[in-house]
Design a protein around this motif. Sequence first.
Motif, PDB file in Angstrom:
ATOM      1  N   SER A 185       0.821  -1.202   0.000  1.00 34.26           N
ATOM      2  CA  SER A 185       0.000   0.000   0.000  1.00 34.26           C
ATOM      3  C   SER A 185       0.859   1.258   0.000  1.00 34.26           C
ATOM      4  CB  SER A 185      -0.924  -0.009   1.223  1.00 34.26           C
ATOM      5  OG  SER A 185      -1.712   1.166   1.286  1.00 34.26           O
ATOM      6  N   PHE A 188       2.632   1.568  -3.410  1.00 34.14           N
ATOM      7  CA  PHE A 188       1.742   1.462  -4.567  1.00 34.14           C
ATOM      8  C   PHE A 188       2.285   0.408  -5.532  1.00 34.14           C
ATOM      9  CE2 PHE A 188       0.706   5.600  -2.859  1.00 34.14           C
ATOM     10  CZ  PHE A 188      -0.689   5.608  -2.909  1.00 34.14           C
ATOM     11  N   ARG A 266      -6.676  -1.473  -6.205  1.00 34.54           N
ATOM     12  CA  ARG A 266      -5.510  -0.591  -6.079  1.00 34.54           C
ATOM     13  C   ARG A 266      -5.026  -0.103  -7.440  1.00 34.54           C
ATOM     14  NH1 ARG A 266      -3.028  -5.549  -4.521  1.00 34.54           N
ATOM     15  NH2 ARG A 266      -2.713  -4.763  -2.406  1.00 34.54           N
ATOM     16  N   VAL A 267      -4.420   1.077  -7.422  1.00 39.14           N
ATOM     17  CA  VAL A 267      -3.574   1.510  -8.530  1.00 39.14           C
ATOM     18  C   VAL A 267      -2.146   1.193  -8.116  1.00 39.14           C
ATOM     19  CG1 VAL A 267      -2.662   3.487  -9.808  1.00 39.14           C
ATOM     20  CG2 VAL A 267      -5.110   3.311  -9.388  1.00 39.14           C
ATOM     21  N   TYR A 315      -4.700  -0.477 -12.816  1.00 37.15           N
ATOM     22  CA  TYR A 315      -5.787  -0.420 -11.836  1.00 37.15           C
ATOM     23  C   TYR A 315      -6.416  -1.791 -11.788  1.00 37.15           C
ATOM     24  CZ  TYR A 315     -10.272   0.700  -9.593  1.00 37.15           C
ATOM     25  OH  TYR A 315     -11.364   0.711  -8.743  1.00 37.15           O
ATOM     26  N   TYR A 317      -9.192  -4.281  -9.555  1.00 37.60           N
ATOM     27  CA  TYR A 317     -10.363  -4.108  -8.690  1.00 37.60           C
ATOM     28  C   TYR A 317     -11.225  -5.370  -8.723  1.00 37.60           C
ATOM     29  CZ  TYR A 317     -12.546  -3.395 -13.226  1.00 37.60           C
ATOM     30  OH  TYR A 317     -12.969  -3.571 -14.528  1.00 37.60           O
ATOM     31  N   LYS A 332     -10.161   7.875  -6.104  1.00 36.29           N
ATOM     32  CA  LYS A 332      -9.459   8.011  -4.822  1.00 36.29           C
ATOM     33  C   LYS A 332      -8.032   7.467  -4.916  1.00 36.29           C
ATOM     34  CE  LYS A 332     -13.607   7.728  -1.889  1.00 36.29           C
ATOM     35  NZ  LYS A 332     -14.304   6.944  -0.842  1.00 36.29           N
ATOM     36  N   GLU A 333      -7.862   6.333  -5.608  1.00 35.83           N
ATOM     37  CA  GLU A 333      -6.530   5.741  -5.753  1.00 35.83           C
ATOM     38  C   GLU A 333      -5.604   6.659  -6.547  1.00 35.83           C
ATOM     39  OE1 GLU A 333      -4.996   2.440  -4.957  1.00 35.83           O
ATOM     40  OE2 GLU A 333      -6.366   2.933  -3.342  1.00 35.83           O
ATOM     41  N   ILE A 337      -2.024   8.079  -5.197  1.00 33.45           N
ATOM     42  CA  ILE A 337      -0.728   7.744  -5.790  1.00 33.45           C
ATOM     43  C   ILE A 337      -0.053   9.001  -6.350  1.00 33.45           C
ATOM     44  CG2 ILE A 337      -1.590   7.170  -8.120  1.00 33.45           C
ATOM     45  CD1 ILE A 337       0.475   4.911  -8.190  1.00 33.45           C
TER      46      ILE A 337
END
Length: 552
Positions: A185, A188, A266-267, A315, A317, A332-333, A337
């Motif tokens: 996290s 990234f 996540r990105v 990305y 998901y 948001k990601e 980043i």
Amino acid sequence: MNPKHSKISIRTRLIVAVTCLGFFAGCAQIAVVSEKRSAALPPGSGGDQVATQTINRALVEERKQPIVALGAFVAAARDALRQLDRNPANTEARRDYNFAVARIFTVVRDAKLDPWTQPMRVGANGEFTLTWKRDPRPEWNLALYDLIPADELDFKGTYVKDHVTKQGIGAPLVAKRELTAQQASAFFCPPYIYYSVTATAQFEGSRCVISINDPLAAESVRVDGHSYPLAANFTASYAMLLAREKPQKLGFARLLRPQEYAGTARVARLEPYNPNKTVLLVIHGLMDTPVTWVPMVNDFRGDPDFRRNYQVWFYSYPSGYPYPYCATILRKELDAIEKKYPLRKPMVVVAHSMGGCITRTLLTDAGTTLWVEAFGHPPAQTEMDPQSKRLLEEVLIFNHRRDIGRVVFMSTPHRGANLASNWIGRIGSMLVRTPTRLLTIGRTLRENLTADPTALKLKRLPNSVDTLAPNNRFVVAINKIPITKGIPYHSIIGDRGRGDSPNSSDGVVPYWSSHLDGARSEFIAPCDHGSPLNPQAIAEVHRILELNAQSH
């Protein structure tokens, strides 16, 4: 529950699961990797005989006397480098040098040695000191990685059939590292790193100093005063990642049980951050993972212009989420980043299938239009519980992102796909478990939505399959809002090789849904829905990226 009905339900689930897996994923192995032992080199000639003979003797000794063998490989690398100093074009000396440097990592790995934490004396009499050129970046600490010589890997599979390599000096390696959830996290990155690097060795008297080079950041390297092309193997790291971690298996599970895999949204970066390169952000589709982009990115990395101009982010998901919610997570990601890795150039987004629908929201100035379309009043005049209202505002109220400079839509159902509305889609939709945190939203929507007799009728929150139906309210509403001007976009559409556009389909998405007026280009690929795997479609994306690089 009636046992008979229970058996029918289980059977239905199995049939649908197997059908979906077979349709979208295929049955071929995408990557298989095995490790092999290095064979002796052919006899050398002239001044190269010494290095070759030293290498072959060391190969015999490496298991019994690893410290002695390590010293011999260091000596062979030094002798080969001396031959290169006399003639930098000596291919036999370069072969010996690369092989000897690679075997240093073989011995270190097999014997579980650690010359990276502190220098190590090697050789029969400790005649050499093995160490490395430290990098100020903490993530480049060699002690954190398992460093695997690429020439000891045999790999094959449908996603890595093209071995993208580059001739030059140095030993191509796969650098493997596992991260904790917190590290992934913070950096990234994916929770597992498999990265292509190239090792070189230089000498300071009896000191052998190893350097780790990034072939995506440099095309050449200086070794002992000479500049050489830097060797590379770009495919080996992908093959190991796919074969060892099998991330492709997450696609189906994340469709059916998105809540269990919420942490995988996540990105993430596929390479070290470079502020001077344009970000290529790739976004997968329904029941898929970033694995779908491996053949394309593997192909691109064979092009030095791509390596110079682009860095790849993805990305990922859980695709069971409704795609407007996936778009909210993506926004948001990207905000997160870009705080740590700010962009100097607008990014390029390449998105497939439902990923294209997610991307469409990034090009749209919706304001409160979608909210009013859904509830009949602006947010301030809409009564609902505060928690639901906050989430719905995030999902429905947005403007285009200024960090996007170009988009490529691949097989995207902008206006939905009939497959999501027919009986197969309805059964598939029922198998997707609604995340607990979204259950309240479903009730709120049922209580507050304005009446629409033409809309898809549901007694729950729409999931990803529902939001791909042509009569889904969000799909209909967002297509009434034009794409923001000034952002060029391109379409790649499949027709299964029939050449029957505009009356065509890729087997999942019809042409009337994929086509977009105003596209800078529209390319019809002779393929089914899996356009990211089609060579002609890959070539078209490559062309667009070259065009983008030339315009900046």
